[in-house]
Design an enzyme around this catalytic site. Structure first.
Site, PDB file in Angstrom:
ATOM      1  N   LYS A   1      44.366  54.087  41.101  1.00  0.00           N
ATOM      2  CA  LYS A   1      43.467  54.016  39.957  1.00  0.00           C
ATOM      3  C   LYS A   1      43.814  55.109  38.954  1.00  0.00           C
ATOM      4  CE  LYS A   1      40.596  50.893  41.700  1.00  0.00           C
ATOM      5  NZ  LYS A   1      40.627  49.494  41.224  1.00  0.00           N
TER       6      LYS A   1
ATOM      7  N   ASP B   1      45.851  50.864  37.763  1.00  0.00           N
ATOM      8  CA  ASP B   1      44.655  50.084  37.436  1.00  0.00           C
ATOM      9  C   ASP B   1      43.662  50.971  36.695  1.00  0.00           C
ATOM     10  OD1 ASP B   1      42.492  48.394  37.330  1.00  0.00           O
ATOM     11  OD2 ASP B   1      42.362  48.067  39.499  1.00  0.00           O
TER      12      ASP B   1
ATOM     13  N   GLU C   1      47.014  47.336  35.016  1.00  0.00           N
ATOM     14  CA  GLU C   1      45.882  46.435  35.284  1.00  0.00           C
ATOM     15  C   GLU C   1      44.643  46.815  34.472  1.00  0.00           C
ATOM     16  OE1 GLU C   1      45.438  45.645  39.426  1.00  0.00           O
ATOM     17  OE2 GLU C   1      43.279  45.301  39.300  1.00  0.00           O
TER      18      GLU C   1
ATOM     19  N   GLU D   1      40.380  39.784  37.880  1.00  0.00           N
ATOM     20  CA  GLU D   1      39.168  40.004  38.678  1.00  0.00           C
ATOM     21  C   GLU D   1      37.903  39.925  37.835  1.00  0.00           C
ATOM     22  OE1 GLU D   1      40.470  44.277  39.484  1.00  0.00           O
ATOM     23  OE2 GLU D   1      38.307  44.491  39.558  1.00  0.00           O
TER      24      GLU D   1
ATOM     25  N   ASP E   1      40.739  35.841  42.041  1.00  0.00           N
ATOM     26  CA  ASP E   1      39.721  36.224  43.019  1.00  0.00           C
ATOM     27  C   ASP E   1      38.779  35.030  43.106  1.00  0.00           C
ATOM     28  OD1 ASP E   1      37.269  36.953  44.149  1.00  0.00           O
ATOM     29  OD2 ASP E   1      37.555  39.073  43.642  1.00  0.00           O
TER      30      ASP E   1
ATOM     31  N   HIS F   1      43.040  39.417  43.881  1.00  0.00           N
ATOM     32  CA  HIS F   1      42.114  40.547  43.921  1.00  0.00           C
ATOM     33  C   HIS F   1      41.215  40.353  45.136  1.00  0.00           C
ATOM     34  CE1 HIS F   1      38.139  42.435  42.917  1.00  0.00           C
ATOM     35  NE2 HIS F   1      38.951  43.451  42.749  1.00  0.00           N
TER      36      HIS F   1
END
Ligand SMILES: [Mg+2]
Length: 360
Positions: free
Chosen positions: A165, A194, A220, A246, A269, A296
């Protein structure tokens, strides 16, 4: 095959405290399980949230969707998806309605597989295949040492990709963390980043460019999902492919990203996207546009769905693994996963393991 009865249950599963730049601190996963009964057979579905909204999802299912579908033909999955979407349209077009539709849609596909004696991937017209899996932490608050320990854990599991992240307040923090992770994993392991929608367009471009020297595999959710034009611009101006999915809650939302060339990787997802039916549509769009696909969360369902995709680059092994609550947790072998060979989705919750977390 008449739908005779639908039962739901609601659980609050504790998580090791984690977090990201967009959703903040996360310490609970809500799980809504669903059993759909028709002519002596049962289809199993579920929805999840990251701690909020789950009771509303369950309420939409129990109060609004179940009365709509009782007595209808369970084998008409597409027709039932359209019916649920249309009758919830006024309060829906995504959001909680998509999560609620998803729980039912997953159960309908599962029931179809149980009836046919075939695993989901075969129902989707695909053959079973191995998909590379990447380790995914929800690790923005983790101190660097803990981030590196997590990364080592992913490497020990043989995963060929790792996601970190980003979106710390000070950009130098992100850079220090990515530099340390890249040094630890070497050049042969893929490194995804992400941002969880943390930035506006200009920040996303500036912060993204500062991270390019760590050779990210994808970038992401650099900004909010509503701003498709921003994603298109970031995709045009950066070499790293943008990954989204997602936070897209319908095939219509995926369509805009594909038409506007706003992403290079579509991450499905089947719960947040509105079901297996909806995610399959997204995968077909990706195929049509020559885009890569990934997933996801939803490890077990996505292992089937990605078999039906032309370019499935990775399946996400997510930090919220449901493994402790599953009868048959997904195995990772040589960094790869395969879909279950059981009829239907193969995803069955261990109700005894879940029992302590059941809420009224
Ligand atoms: Mg993400």
């Amino acid at each position: 095959m008449k739908i005779e009865r639908v039962e739901t249950a609601y659980y609050r599963l504790p998580l090791e405290p984690m977090g990201d730049a967009g959703h903040g601190a996360i310490d609970t996963e809500e799980l809504i399980t669903l059993e759909l009964h028709a002519e002596g057979l049962t289809g199993h579905g579920y929805a999840y949230t990251i701690g909020r909204g789950g009771r509303a999802v369950r309420s939409l299912i129990d109060n609004d969707i179940v009365p709509l579908i009782l007595g209808r033909d369970a084998t008409n999955i597409r027709g039932l998806w359209d019916l649920m979407w249309q009758r919830l349209l006024y309060v829906g077009r995504g959001g909680l309605a998509s999560f609620s539709i998803a729980a039912v849609d997953v159960a309908l596909w599962d029931l179809y597989g149980v009836r046919e004696g075939k695993p989901l991937y075969a129902l989707l017209g695909a053959g079973a295949r191995e998909i590379p899996a990447y380790g995914s932490g929800v690790d923005l608050p983790k101190p660097l040492r803990a981030l590196l320990a997590q990364t080592e854990g992913f490497l020990e599991r043989g995963l060929p990709g790792i996601k970190v992240k980003v979106g710390r307040v000070d950009p130098r923090d992100d850079e220090e963390r990515l530099e340390a992770v890249r040094r630890l994993i070497g050049e042969d392991i893929d490194l995804m980043v992400d941002a969880n929608m943390a930035w506006n367009t200009e920040e996303a471009l500036e912060r993204g460019r500062r991270l390019e020297r760590f050779d990210p595999y994808w970038y992401e959710e650099p900004t909010i999902p509503e701003d498709v034009a921003a994603h298109a611009r970031i995709s045009r101006e950066m070499d790293v492919p943008v990954a989204v999915g997602e936070s897209l809650h319908s095939p219509h939302e995926f369509r805009r990203y594909v038409d506007e060339k706003a992403a290079g990787v579509l991450q499905i997802d089947p719960i947040t996207n509105g079901g297996i039916t909806a995610s399959l549509e997204a995968l077909k769009m990706a195929d049509g546009a020559g885009l890569s696909t990934s997933s996801h969360y939803t490890d077990e369902l996505s292992a089937h769905l990605l078999c039906a995709s032309k370019e499935p680059v990775y399946l996400e092994k997510h930090a919220f693994a449901l493994d402790p609550y599953l009868e048959e947790p997904q195995l990772v072998t040589n960094g790869r996963v395969r879909p279950s060979e059981s009829p239907g989705t193969g995803l069955r919750f261990d109700t005894q393991a879940l029992a302590p977390y059941r809420n009224a």
